[in-house]
Every structure is written in C-alpha cells, then in structure tokens.
Scaffold this motif. Structure first.
Motif, mmCIF file in Angstrom:
data_model
loop_
_atom_site.group_PDB
_atom_site.id
_atom_site.type_symbol
_atom_site.label_atom_id
_atom_site.label_comp_id
_atom_site.label_asym_id
_atom_site.label_seq_id
_atom_site.Cartn_x
_atom_site.Cartn_y
_atom_site.Cartn_z
ATOM 1 N N GLN A 177 7.226 -6.933 -6.613
ATOM 2 C CA GLN A 177 6.624 -6.744 -5.299
ATOM 3 C C GLN A 177 6.198 -5.295 -5.100
ATOM 4 O OE1 GLN A 177 6.157 -9.382 -2.919
ATOM 5 N NE2 GLN A 177 4.776 -7.773 -2.219
ATOM 6 N N GLU A 178 6.982 -4.355 -5.624
ATOM 7 C CA GLU A 178 6.619 -2.941 -5.519
ATOM 8 C C GLU A 178 5.349 -2.631 -6.306
ATOM 9 O OE1 GLU A 178 7.857 -0.496 -3.727
ATOM 10 O OE2 GLU A 178 9.283 -1.856 -2.784
ATOM 11 N N ILE A 179 5.151 -3.301 -7.441
ATOM 12 C CA ILE A 179 3.921 -3.106 -8.223
ATOM 13 C C ILE A 179 2.705 -3.523 -7.398
ATOM 14 C CG2 ILE A 179 2.629 -3.978 -10.220
ATOM 15 C CD1 ILE A 179 5.248 -4.066 -11.755
ATOM 16 N N VAL A 180 2.821 -4.644 -6.694
ATOM 17 C CA VAL A 180 1.714 -5.119 -5.860
ATOM 18 C C VAL A 180 1.532 -4.205 -4.650
ATOM 19 C CG1 VAL A 180 0.914 -7.031 -4.428
ATOM 20 C CG2 VAL A 180 1.988 -7.495 -6.628
ATOM 21 N N ASP A 181 2.642 -3.806 -4.020
ATOM 22 C CA ASP A 181 2.558 -2.964 -2.817
ATOM 23 C C ASP A 181 1.995 -1.582 -3.128
ATOM 24 O OD1 ASP A 181 3.560 -5.014 -1.355
ATOM 25 O OD2 ASP A 181 5.602 -4.239 -1.199
ATOM 26 N N ALA A 182 2.122 -1.127 -4.376
ATOM 27 C CA ALA A 182 1.535 0.159 -4.739
ATOM 28 C C ALA A 182 0.011 0.107 -4.644
ATOM 29 C CB ALA A 182 1.966 0.565 -6.154
ATOM 30 N N TYR A 183 -0.560 -1.064 -4.837
ATOM 31 C CA TYR A 183 -2.007 -1.249 -4.665
ATOM 32 C C TYR A 183 -2.357 -1.372 -3.184
ATOM 33 C CZ TYR A 183 -6.545 -3.655 -4.855
ATOM 34 O OH TYR A 183 -7.855 -4.017 -4.673
ATOM 35 N N GLY A 184 -1.547 -2.101 -2.443
ATOM 36 C CA GLY A 184 -1.769 -2.313 -1.016
ATOM 37 C C GLY A 184 -0.845 -3.394 -0.507
ATOM 38 N N VAL A 185 -0.367 -3.223 0.717
ATOM 39 C CA VAL A 185 0.532 -4.213 1.322
ATOM 40 C C VAL A 185 -0.292 -5.392 1.817
ATOM 41 C CG1 VAL A 185 2.243 -4.620 3.132
ATOM 42 C CG2 VAL A 185 2.131 -2.398 1.991
ATOM 43 N N ALA A 186 0.184 -6.584 1.544
ATOM 44 C CA ALA A 186 -0.555 -7.789 1.933
ATOM 45 C C ALA A 186 -0.711 -7.872 3.447
ATOM 46 C CB ALA A 186 0.171 -9.029 1.415
ATOM 47 N N ARG A 187 -1.816 -8.478 3.875
ATOM 48 C CA ARG A 187 -1.967 -8.780 5.292
ATOM 49 C C ARG A 187 -0.912 -9.799 5.710
ATOM 50 N NH1 ARG A 187 -8.432 -9.598 6.452
ATOM 51 N NH2 ARG A 187 -9.066 -7.448 6.061
ATOM 52 N N TYR A 188 -0.747 -9.903 7.008
ATOM 53 C CA TYR A 188 0.194 -10.886 7.535
ATOM 54 C C TYR A 188 -0.218 -12.287 7.083
ATOM 55 C CZ TYR A 188 2.736 -13.697 10.974
ATOM 56 O OH TYR A 188 3.539 -14.629 11.590
ATOM 57 N N GLN A 189 0.707 -12.973 6.396
ATOM 58 C CA GLN A 189 0.531 -14.339 5.911
ATOM 59 C C GLN A 189 -0.568 -14.462 4.848
ATOM 60 O OE1 GLN A 189 2.062 -17.775 7.411
ATOM 61 N NE2 GLN A 189 3.522 -16.145 6.944
ATOM 62 N N GLU A 190 -0.952 -13.337 4.220
ATOM 63 C CA GLU A 190 -1.903 -13.405 3.112
ATOM 64 C C GLU A 190 -1.173 -13.825 1.842
ATOM 65 O OE1 GLU A 190 -5.184 -10.555 0.807
ATOM 66 O OE2 GLU A 190 -3.721 -9.677 2.183
ATOM 67 N N ALA A 191 -1.883 -14.533 0.960
ATOM 68 C CA ALA A 191 -1.285 -14.945 -0.313
ATOM 69 C C ALA A 191 -0.806 -13.723 -1.084
ATOM 70 C CB ALA A 191 -2.293 -15.741 -1.133
ATOM 71 N N ASN A 192 0.404 -13.807 -1.605
ATOM 72 C CA ASN A 192 1.050 -12.663 -2.252
ATOM 73 C C ASN A 192 0.852 -12.724 -3.767
ATOM 74 O OD1 ASN A 192 2.626 -10.474 -2.823
ATOM 75 N ND2 ASN A 192 4.579 -11.508 -2.494
ATOM 76 N N PRO A 193 0.147 -11.766 -4.370
ATOM 77 C CA PRO A 193 -0.054 -11.787 -5.827
ATOM 78 C C PRO A 193 1.226 -11.586 -6.627
ATOM 79 C CG PRO A 193 -1.595 -10.278 -4.738
ATOM 80 C CD PRO A 193 -0.569 -10.651 -3.728
ATOM 81 N N ALA A 194 2.298 -11.119 -5.981
ATOM 82 C CA ALA A 194 3.542 -10.868 -6.720
ATOM 83 C C ALA A 194 4.094 -12.142 -7.345
ATOM 84 C CB ALA A 194 4.587 -10.246 -5.788
ATOM 85 N N VAL A 195 3.790 -13.296 -6.744
ATOM 86 C CA VAL A 195 4.262 -14.574 -7.303
ATOM 87 C C VAL A 195 3.738 -14.754 -8.721
ATOM 88 C CG1 VAL A 195 4.226 -17.079 -7.001
ATOM 89 C CG2 VAL A 195 4.406 -15.579 -5.007
ATOM 90 N N TYR A 196 2.469 -14.433 -8.923
ATOM 91 C CA TYR A 196 1.864 -14.580 -10.253
ATOM 92 C C TYR A 196 2.162 -13.369 -11.139
ATOM 93 C CZ TYR A 196 -0.744 -17.738 -7.219
ATOM 94 O OH TYR A 196 -1.086 -18.693 -6.303
ATOM 95 N N THR A 197 2.306 -12.209 -10.498
ATOM 96 C CA THR A 197 2.535 -10.983 -11.262
ATOM 97 C C THR A 197 3.844 -11.049 -12.042
ATOM 98 O OG1 THR A 197 1.304 -9.739 -9.595
ATOM 99 C CG2 THR A 197 2.715 -8.463 -11.044
ATOM 100 N N VAL A 198 4.809 -11.809 -11.541
ATOM 101 C CA VAL A 198 6.091 -11.956 -12.244
ATOM 102 C C VAL A 198 5.874 -12.404 -13.682
ATOM 103 C CG1 VAL A 198 8.241 -13.281 -12.291
ATOM 104 C CG2 VAL A 198 7.394 -12.387 -10.125
#
Length: 746
Positions: free
Chosen positions: A396-417
């Motif tokens: 999740q920190e790897i994704v958040d370093a690019y930008g924090v997701a909008r409220y209820q936006e699909a989270n790329p961290a699920v696939y990034t794992v």
C-alpha cells in the motif's frame, strides 16, 4: 450482475466508507473525551479555527506549558546521553501524577541539574588552569634551565642542593603571589610563557614574528596530555610556549596577540626553587580538585539515574497532554453554552466504538451533561482509509508514494501484491540469487518482534518495512530463475467481488472503449504470442503488427483466426477513439442540467468524482458546469490514452533488457572470474577468484541489480500501469491517535 452484487466485500479493494460527524462536549468532560479518542485512534478532527493564529486559540497557555516541559525532558535526555547513562526503556512504577505536579518536579530537577553543571564547569575550568600551569612550569622551567646551563653551572648545583632541602613548611604560598616575568639576565632580556591550542600554534608563531619584526625567540613543546574542554567536553591538544623578548613595547604586543589567539599566559619565576615549590602546591590543589570533581560527578550521575527511571513515562505523558490540547485548539469554544464543538471524519464501522468512548469519558469526568454525537453532511470529499496489516502495508505504501486513492476508488495495491514482485522477478530471474534474497527476507521476518521494537537506521528501517515485499520478490525470482534455467549463471535444465462492479454508468463510455482499443491491438498481439508458443509457428509477429495498419487486406496465412480478422480489429480500435471522446462530456452536461432544474438530486456521478453516494457521506461542492473545459479535458485524456497505449507497452521491453543484462553479468562473473581462476592448479589463485566472485555476486548482482530491478518495476507500476485508471489525488485518513506520537516527539 446479481451474482457479483452478492459477492463478499474486499476490504483492500475499496477504501472504508466514511461519515462526517459532529461532537458537542461539555467543558468538564472535553479533555477526557479527546484523551479517550486519542487512545482509540479512529476519528480525524477537522480544524475549525484555521483562520486563527496559534496564539489566539483557547488552550494556548496549556500548549506552552507542555512545550516547556518537553524542552526540560529533552534537556534531561541530552544530559543522560552525555553522561553515558542509559535511560530505562520500561517506565518505572510510580503513582500517577497530574500535570501541575509533574511541572513542579521537572522545574526542581532542571534547577538542580543546571546548578550542578555550573559548579562542575567552574571546577573543571579551575582544574584545567592548574593543569596548564603545571605543564607550563615543567616545560618552561626546562627552557629556562637549558638557557642558563652554559653560563652558570654552579648555580645549577646550588639549585639542586636547595631542592633537596625539605624545609617548605615556613614558606608562604607562592600561588598567591603576583609573580611577573622579569629580566633573565643583566641585558634586560625578558620572557612570557603560556599554553595555546596546537592547531593555532603555527599561526601564533608567525604573528609574533611579524609583530616584533623578528626581535624575539620562540620556544615551544607539545603538552604531555590533552586537556578536556569544559564546554564541549572534548579533548584538546595543547602546546606550551616561551617567548623571549626585550622592551616594554614588545611585551604589550605579545600579550595582545596572546589574547587574540586565546592563549593562556602563566607567570614562571626565574628561581628554580620557587618553580619547584609552586609545582608542589599546584599538585596538591589538583589532587583536592580531582576529589571534589569525582564527588560532584557521582552526585550528578545519581540524580540523572533517578530521572532516567521515570523519563520515558514523563515524556509519554507530556506528549499525550500536548496532543490533547493541540486537538482541543481545533474545536470551537461556545462561551454561552460552556461547551466545545468539534467536527471530523470516522469510518462507519467505528461509530459504535467512538460513542462508547464518549460515554465512558462522561462517566469518568462526573459530568451531568452527556456528549452529543451525531452524523452530518459535508461538502468536501471524505479521506481515504485502507485497513492494512503487516503484509499488505508495504504494498500500500508503494501505491501511496505515487498518490493516495480517491475516496472509494479502486485500489491498485490489490494487484501490486502480485504484479510488483513478478515484474521484478522477470528482470532479476535467477533462482540462486533468489535463494540469497529469500534467506535475507526470512531473517528479517524471524526477527520481526525484536527489530520492530528497536530504533533502526534509515536504510535498515526501509528494508525491515519491506520484508514481505522482499519475500515475494525472492520467491518469484526463484520461480522465474527455474523457468530461465539460471543458477548463478550456471544452466540447470530441471524441467524438460462486488469491488469489481463499475460504480458509474458513464464508464461504458470510457472504460469499455479503452478495453476494446487495447484488446484490438495489444490483446491481439498477446493472443498471437500464445498461439505461436502452442503451435511452434515461425511467424514474424513484428511483421504481422506493422502490416496490420499498412496492408489490412493481405492474407495472414497460418495466423488467420477468423474471416476479416485484421479489418474487424482495426475498425474496432478506430471506432473506440471517438467513443472515448464524445459521449461523456454530453452526458455530464445533461446530468448537470437535470440536477440544476431539480428533476434529480444526488452526486454528479462520473469516474473523476466520488464513486459512491451514501446518505451520510460527503457531498461534492456545487460548481458551475463548463462544457468546453470538460470537453477539452476529455479530449486530452483520450489522446493521452491512445498514445500512451503504444509508448507504455513499448516501455515493457525493459523487462527483456534488464533480464538479459542480469543474465549476462552473471555469466561474465562466472566464466571470466570463477571459472578462469579454477583453471589454475594453484590454491591461492582459486581462493582469490572465489573471493572476487563472491564479492561481485553480493554487491553487484544482489545489491545493485536488485535495486535496479526494483526501481524499474516501480516505474512500470507508477507510469505504465497506474496512469491507465488511477487518479491518486485523494488524501489519507489521519486520525488523532497516540500511537503516532512517539516517533514524532523523539
């Protein structure tokens, strides 16, 4: 669709549903309520006094007091560190004290420590002066004796006889006398003796030579022992000097130069008997001062040890109190109703826990009026909150370093794992190197409990935080290495839910044409690659893709899958472009018009706004609709998608390039270092070759290549992958929590 709706929710795929709440707290229970909410850590307060300066807020005096106590505690911690003592990691068992009592105790301890430090500094200064005086007497006395030894040998013999006489009891203390440098002989030659820092000695000598125009004699000798600076507590090397000169004017110049260079001048008598008597008195005074300094140091260490027992508990208490008052300063103070009004965000699941904490605060503070907690509507977008654990937090920190997701936006961290360690492994693939990374990851995971409670360096802390990322990277590297048949460059032929639902119906005018465009071109290419693997075809895929645009009517031969294959796919890709561009701006304009006329009420739903409309969630701020701006924005996105589809896909060639580079480097080190050294029938050459190979493997292939593959995998996720669908312009949910205070305060 009904089946998808009934699937269980995926916590990490969409952020937690948030609600905006208001708290009305009586003054007598407000402090305890905020304290309990800080322990719970599930409510993010909103600053209702943003237009006021820190000095205009209600609890500014309490914050100042806490800041002053924090300063005193840092002073104690610094003193304990300088003394070489260790403060207790575990807080000592001590009856609870309130803030006023603690403030009084800290003031007393600080006054005592400052007084002890001042006395110790004065004693150390006196001790240093006596020590320097002793050294000057010994060294300068030697210079004077050597200058007289040729002229008056019988005086030397007389001095020895005087020194052997032990009758010193009736002689007055020569330390109290004003001993001044006088002429050393009948010609009027005089001298000044003293001590100076060794680093300034050369410049000091040059300045003396220039000031006196060479009419002086400069003798110097290094001090036997360095001297402790009482201010910086560092050891300073000194040099003893004696300057011989003639005339009062030269004396004045020399004394001024000594003062400018920080040199200390000490009077040394001509008479050797007086010199030796003064040395004895100096030694006696030094012995007394050493005893006094040791006793003072022992008393100071005892006081610091006593403070160190309670230091951790005091620092936690003060930091918590300061955080509470800082939070109270964010609330509105209603003077007439004698209450504090606060607003903030919390997850919907935490409402019950927050209400229980507020009820407990009312009961514990013996308040007659309860705390009012109710849900409100808000105009701004809610914060984004993902519940992560030790495994998913690093991704999740790897994704958040690019930008924090909008409220209820699909989270790329699920696939990034999965995709991040896999793409890393594609570039790093070597199961020998992967085993080395796996051992390092397992060591970090095995010592997780111990390392988690220690203060680590920046690099080690980053490595420990990504221990599970490193674990998956190593496992995928082993997997890809087995496919590549790479083991330290040696060939080994071992193998012959509802979260996915589209939340906005306008996605059919953006998401669907994007999928059609990608699959008509690059999905088609991927399918051809799989067919080529399965059939063993020798078809040139590069030629097929180029001539798909240049000659769409040519026969494809063995690559023909269905009639009109190239025409249908090419037309689908071309039609998808205006499909992406035109419908969405008109749909948004129609919705805005309907909403303005009052026929519908709700969120202006689109993929660039909030993706859910709960009754108690935030409402977007109503702004004037600008059709031309929306159309231009959509056109830019469409062009960017079409061009990016080509450039980003080509960028994945770095997977092949990095994989080839890693393999070739491994081969070079194996064949040109280890294999070459093993060809000699000499044990020393073999050991040297093995050492060089091990060094290259550890520092180049395991460290530098790991970092290189990591950074390229990061770029592929941030640029080539996430920019296709991820906006990342939200903001994190940052609740008021005491758990986040420790590192900040330290």
């Amino acid at each position: 669709m009904e089946y998808i709706d009934n699937l269980p929710a995926m916590d990490l795929m969409r952020s937690e549903k948030m609600t905006f709440v208001q708290l009305i707290m009586p003054v007598e229970s407000a402090h305890r309520a905020v304290l309990y909410l800080g322990e719970l850590g599930l409510l993010q307060f909103r600053d209702l006094n943003a237009d006021k300066s820190p000095f205009q807020r209600t609890f500014v005096n309490q914050v100042k007091r806490c800041a002053e106590m924090s300063r005193k505690l840092r002073f104690f911690k610094d003193q304990i560190h300088k003394a070489g003592l260790l403060s207790s990691a575990r807080p000592a068992l001590q009856p609870d004290v309130d803030l006023e009592e603690l403030e009084t105790q800290l003031a007393e301890h600080e006054h005592e420590l400052i007084e002890m430090n001042s006395n110790s500094e004065k004693l150390r200064q006196t001790y240093n002066e006596l020590l320097e005086f002793k050294m000057v007497l010994q060294k300068a006395g030697g210079f004077l004796v050597s200058s007289k030894s040729n002229g008056v040998p019988e005086e030397r013999e007389l001095d020895e006889n005087v020194y052997s006489n032990d009758d010193y009891a009736d002689t007055a203390s020569l330390l109290e006398q004003d001993v001044r440098p006088g002429p050393s002989n009948q010609s009027g030659l005089r001298f000044i003796s003293g001590i100076i820092s060794k680093s300034n000695a050369l410049r000091f000598e040059r300045m003396l030579f220039r000031a006196t125009r060479g009419n002086m004699l400069f003798n110097q000798s290094p001090a036997d022992d360095p001297i402790i600076d009482p201010v910086s507590t560092e050891m300073v090397e000194k040099t003893i000097f004696v300057v011989f000169f003639s005339g009062e004017q030269a004396k004045t110049k020399i004394l001024k130069i000594c003062e400018a260079f920080g040199a200390s001048c000490y009077p040394v008598p001509d008479d050797i008997t007086k010199q030796r008597q003064i040395i004895r008195e100096v030694l006696s005074r030094l012995s007394e001062l050493e005893t006094t300094l040791d006793a003072g140091l022992s008393h100071r260490n005892k006081a610091l040890t006593s403070i160190g027992f309670h230091l951790t508990k005091w620092m936690n208490m003060v930091s918590r109190e300061k955080a509470v008052f800082d939070t109270l300063n964010m609330l509105n103070f209603d003077v007439t109703k004698k209450c504090l009004v606060g607003e903030g965000w919390c997850p919907i699941f935490a409402k019950t826990q927050i209400q229980e904490a507020l009820q407990r605060a009312t009961f514990d503070s013996n308040s007659q009026v309860g705390i009012i907690f109710h849900v409100m509507d808000a105009v701004e977008s809610p914060p984004t909150y993902f519940r992560t654990n030790g495994f998913t937090n690093a991704f999740q920190e790897i994704v958040d370093a690019y930008g924090v997701a909008r409220y209820q936006e699909a989270n790329p961290a699920v696939y990034t794992v999965i995709t991040f360690p896999f793409l890393f492994a594609v570039m790093f693939g070597d199961w020998g190197h992967g085993i080395c990374l796996l051992l390092g990851a397992l060591v970090l995971i095995a010592r997780e409990r111990n390392l988690g409670s220690q203060r680590l360096g920046s690099f080690m802390e980053m490595l420990f935080g990504g221990r599970y990322v490193l674990l998956l990277m190593s496992l995928f590297s082993i997997y890809c290495g087995l496919i590549y048949n790479e083991f330290f460059s040696i060939p080994f032929n071992i193998f012959g839910g509802s979260a996915y639902k589209c939340r906005d119906d306008s996605c059919r005018y953006q998401f669907v044409p994007q999928i059609i465009f990608l699959n008509s071109l690059f999905g088609y290419l991927s399918l051809l690659i799989v067919i080529k693997w399965c059939t063993g075809s020798q078809a040139d895929l590069y030629h097929v893709m180029i001539y798909m645009f240049l000659s769409p009517f040519d026969d494809l031969g063995e690559n023909q899958l269905f009639w009109g294959q190239k025409i249908i796919l090419l037309l689908s890709a071309v039609i998808a472009v205006p499909w992406m561009l035109f419908p969405k701006p008109f749909i948004l304009k129609r919705r805005h018009s309907e909403r303005f006329q009052g026929r519908t009420y709700g969120l202006l739903g689109n993929s660039e706004m909030d993706l859910d409309a709960e009754p108690d969630s935030a409402r977007q701020h109503r702004e004037e609709f600008n059709f031309s701006e929306v159309f231009v924005h959509q056109m830019i996105h469409s062009i960017e998608f079409v061009l990016g589809a080509v450039s980003n896909t080509a960028s994945y060639l770095r997977l092949w390039a990095l994989s080839l580079a890693h393999s070739e480097l491994s081969t070079v080190f194996f064949e040109k270092v280890l294999k070459l050294a093993w060809g000699y029938d000499n044990i020393i050459i073999r050991l040297v070759g093995l050492a060089v190979f091990a060094f290259a493997t550890a520092f180049i292939l395991l460290m530098m290549e790991t970092l290189s593959a990591f950074l390229h995998a990061l770029r592929l996720h941030w640029v080539e992958y996430q920019n296709k669908f991820y906006y990342g312009d939200g903001y994190k949910f940052r609740p008021f929590s005491f758990a986040t205070l420790t590192d900040d305060e330290d």
